[in-house]
Scaffold this motif. Structure first.
Motif, mmCIF file in Angstrom:
data_model
loop_
_atom_site.group_PDB
_atom_site.id
_atom_site.type_symbol
_atom_site.label_atom_id
_atom_site.label_comp_id
_atom_site.label_asym_id
_atom_site.label_seq_id
_atom_site.Cartn_x
_atom_site.Cartn_y
_atom_site.Cartn_z
ATOM 1 N N ALA A 24 42.589 -48.621 -27.058
ATOM 2 C CA ALA A 24 41.909 -49.155 -25.878
ATOM 3 C C ALA A 24 41.092 -48.039 -25.242
ATOM 4 C CB ALA A 24 42.924 -49.709 -24.889
ATOM 5 N N HIS A 25 39.945 -48.418 -24.693
ATOM 6 C CA HIS A 25 39.032 -47.461 -24.082
ATOM 7 C C HIS A 25 38.576 -48.009 -22.734
ATOM 8 C CE1 HIS A 25 38.700 -45.367 -27.962
ATOM 9 N NE2 HIS A 25 38.805 -46.587 -28.461
ATOM 10 N N THR A 26 38.636 -47.181 -21.712
ATOM 11 C CA THR A 26 38.169 -47.560 -20.382
ATOM 12 C C THR A 26 36.845 -46.864 -20.124
ATOM 13 O OG1 THR A 26 40.448 -47.783 -19.617
ATOM 14 C CG2 THR A 26 38.749 -47.586 -17.929
ATOM 15 N N ILE A 27 35.842 -47.647 -19.734
ATOM 16 C CA ILE A 27 34.500 -47.126 -19.478
ATOM 17 C C ILE A 27 34.177 -47.382 -18.014
ATOM 18 C CG2 ILE A 27 32.075 -47.237 -20.129
ATOM 19 C CD1 ILE A 27 34.403 -48.686 -22.588
ATOM 20 N N ARG A 28 33.823 -46.318 -17.286
ATOM 21 C CA ARG A 28 33.650 -46.409 -15.835
ATOM 22 C C ARG A 28 32.223 -46.221 -15.342
ATOM 23 N NH1 ARG A 28 38.761 -46.269 -13.573
ATOM 24 N NH2 ARG A 28 40.388 -45.637 -15.039
ATOM 25 N N ASN A 29 31.273 -45.919 -16.240
ATOM 26 C CA ASN A 29 29.889 -45.737 -15.783
ATOM 27 C C ASN A 29 28.902 -46.137 -16.876
ATOM 28 O OD1 ASN A 29 29.091 -43.306 -17.415
ATOM 29 N ND2 ASN A 29 30.801 -42.392 -16.279
ATOM 30 N N LYS A 30 27.655 -46.324 -16.465
ATOM 31 C CA LYS A 30 26.613 -46.852 -17.356
ATOM 32 C C LYS A 30 26.323 -45.918 -18.533
ATOM 33 C CE LYS A 30 21.981 -48.791 -17.325
ATOM 34 N NZ LYS A 30 20.821 -49.169 -16.513
ATOM 35 N N ALA A 31 26.268 -44.608 -18.289
ATOM 36 C CA ALA A 31 25.960 -43.661 -19.371
ATOM 37 C C ALA A 31 27.046 -43.701 -20.452
ATOM 38 C CB ALA A 31 25.811 -42.245 -18.809
ATOM 39 N N ASP A 32 28.308 -43.699 -20.037
ATOM 40 C CA ASP A 32 29.405 -43.775 -21.015
ATOM 41 C C ASP A 32 29.401 -45.114 -21.738
ATOM 42 O OD1 ASP A 32 30.173 -41.227 -20.328
ATOM 43 O OD2 ASP A 32 31.893 -41.858 -19.117
ATOM 44 N N TRP A 33 29.036 -46.181 -21.023
ATOM 45 C CA TRP A 33 28.961 -47.517 -21.621
ATOM 46 C C TRP A 33 27.905 -47.541 -22.715
ATOM 47 C CZ3 TRP A 33 31.131 -51.516 -23.247
ATOM 48 C CH2 TRP A 33 30.569 -52.784 -23.293
ATOM 49 N N ARG A 54 30.930 -51.551 -8.946
ATOM 50 C CA ARG A 54 32.128 -52.309 -8.557
ATOM 51 C C ARG A 54 33.137 -52.487 -9.692
ATOM 52 N NH1 ARG A 54 27.861 -55.647 -6.271
ATOM 53 N NH2 ARG A 54 27.830 -55.321 -4.032
ATOM 54 N N ASN A 55 32.654 -52.439 -10.930
ATOM 55 C CA ASN A 55 33.483 -52.822 -12.071
ATOM 56 C C ASN A 55 33.629 -51.711 -13.095
ATOM 57 O OD1 ASN A 55 33.730 -55.647 -11.240
ATOM 58 N ND2 ASN A 55 31.557 -55.761 -11.718
ATOM 59 N N LEU A 56 34.585 -51.906 -13.979
ATOM 60 C CA LEU A 56 34.741 -51.063 -15.154
ATOM 61 C C LEU A 56 34.911 -51.971 -16.355
ATOM 62 C CD1 LEU A 56 38.007 -51.149 -15.984
ATOM 63 C CD2 LEU A 56 38.169 -49.579 -14.082
ATOM 64 N N VAL A 57 34.818 -51.381 -17.538
ATOM 65 C CA VAL A 57 34.972 -52.125 -18.793
ATOM 66 C C VAL A 57 36.188 -51.567 -19.527
ATOM 67 C CG1 VAL A 57 33.949 -52.577 -21.071
ATOM 68 C CG2 VAL A 57 32.501 -52.599 -19.034
ATOM 69 N N VAL A 58 36.958 -52.462 -20.124
ATOM 70 C CA VAL A 58 38.026 -52.049 -21.029
ATOM 71 C C VAL A 58 37.722 -52.673 -22.384
ATOM 72 C CG1 VAL A 58 40.499 -52.069 -21.531
ATOM 73 C CG2 VAL A 58 39.714 -51.926 -19.150
ATOM 74 N N GLY A 59 37.631 -51.821 -23.397
ATOM 75 C CA GLY A 59 37.445 -52.270 -24.775
ATOM 76 C C GLY A 59 38.762 -52.119 -25.513
ATOM 77 N N ILE A 60 39.188 -53.168 -26.179
ATOM 78 C CA ILE A 60 40.470 -53.157 -26.880
ATOM 79 C C ILE A 60 40.200 -53.494 -28.345
ATOM 80 C CG2 ILE A 60 42.803 -54.113 -26.968
ATOM 81 C CD1 ILE A 60 42.354 -54.916 -23.992
ATOM 82 N N PHE A 61 40.731 -52.650 -29.229
ATOM 83 C CA PHE A 61 40.425 -52.746 -30.653
ATOM 84 C C PHE A 61 41.706 -52.870 -31.461
ATOM 85 C CE2 PHE A 61 37.015 -50.809 -28.441
ATOM 86 C CZ PHE A 61 35.880 -51.312 -29.032
#
Length: 124
Positions: A24-33, A54-61
């Motif tokens: 799993a990966h947590t992404i908190r900003n546009k550049a990292d995304w 306001r949001n973050l992304v979690v990618g689960i593999f």
């Protein structure tokens, strides 16, 4: 103490990724995304838009699988007061499936919550 359920939105789910490891990966900003999306995306399509103010992304593999028929999705998220626990649901092949390597994944968005570590269950 009762855990509080946290809302989330499904951003994308699929079976083909350039990421072949389970995790799993947590992404908190546009550049990292943008960087992470380039690492993940097979066809170099643009990354889905996310409001990182306001949001973050979690990618689960789910990692590389030997056939089709596998999937992973988020079932629910609970806030314990210390951690955010992400519960996943996986499926495996039933009947005839494509005989090709697949890399099941899902991306979700959720509101940023300060001082919480994100933990994902159901990954082996």
């Amino acid at each position: 103490m009762n855990n509080k359920e946290v809302s989330f939105s499904n951003l994308q789910q699929g079976s083909r990724s350039q990421i072949t490891e389970t995790g799993a990966h947590t992404i908190r900003n546009k550049a990292d995304w943008q960087k992470f999306w380039e690492r993940h995306s097979l066809n170099r399509q643009d990354a889905p838009k996310v409001d990182f103010r306001r949001n973050l992304v979690v990618g689960i593999f789910l990692g590389q699988q030997r056939t089709g028929g596998y999937s992973i999705e988020v079932d629910r998220i609970e806030d314990t007061g210390y951690d955010l626990l992400i519960y996943t649901k996986t499926t495996g092949p039933e009947g005839l499936t494509i005989q090709s390597f697949t890399q099941p994944f899902c991306f979700i968005t959720m509101k940023k919550i300060k001082d919480r570590e994100i933990r994902v269950g159901g990954l082996k």
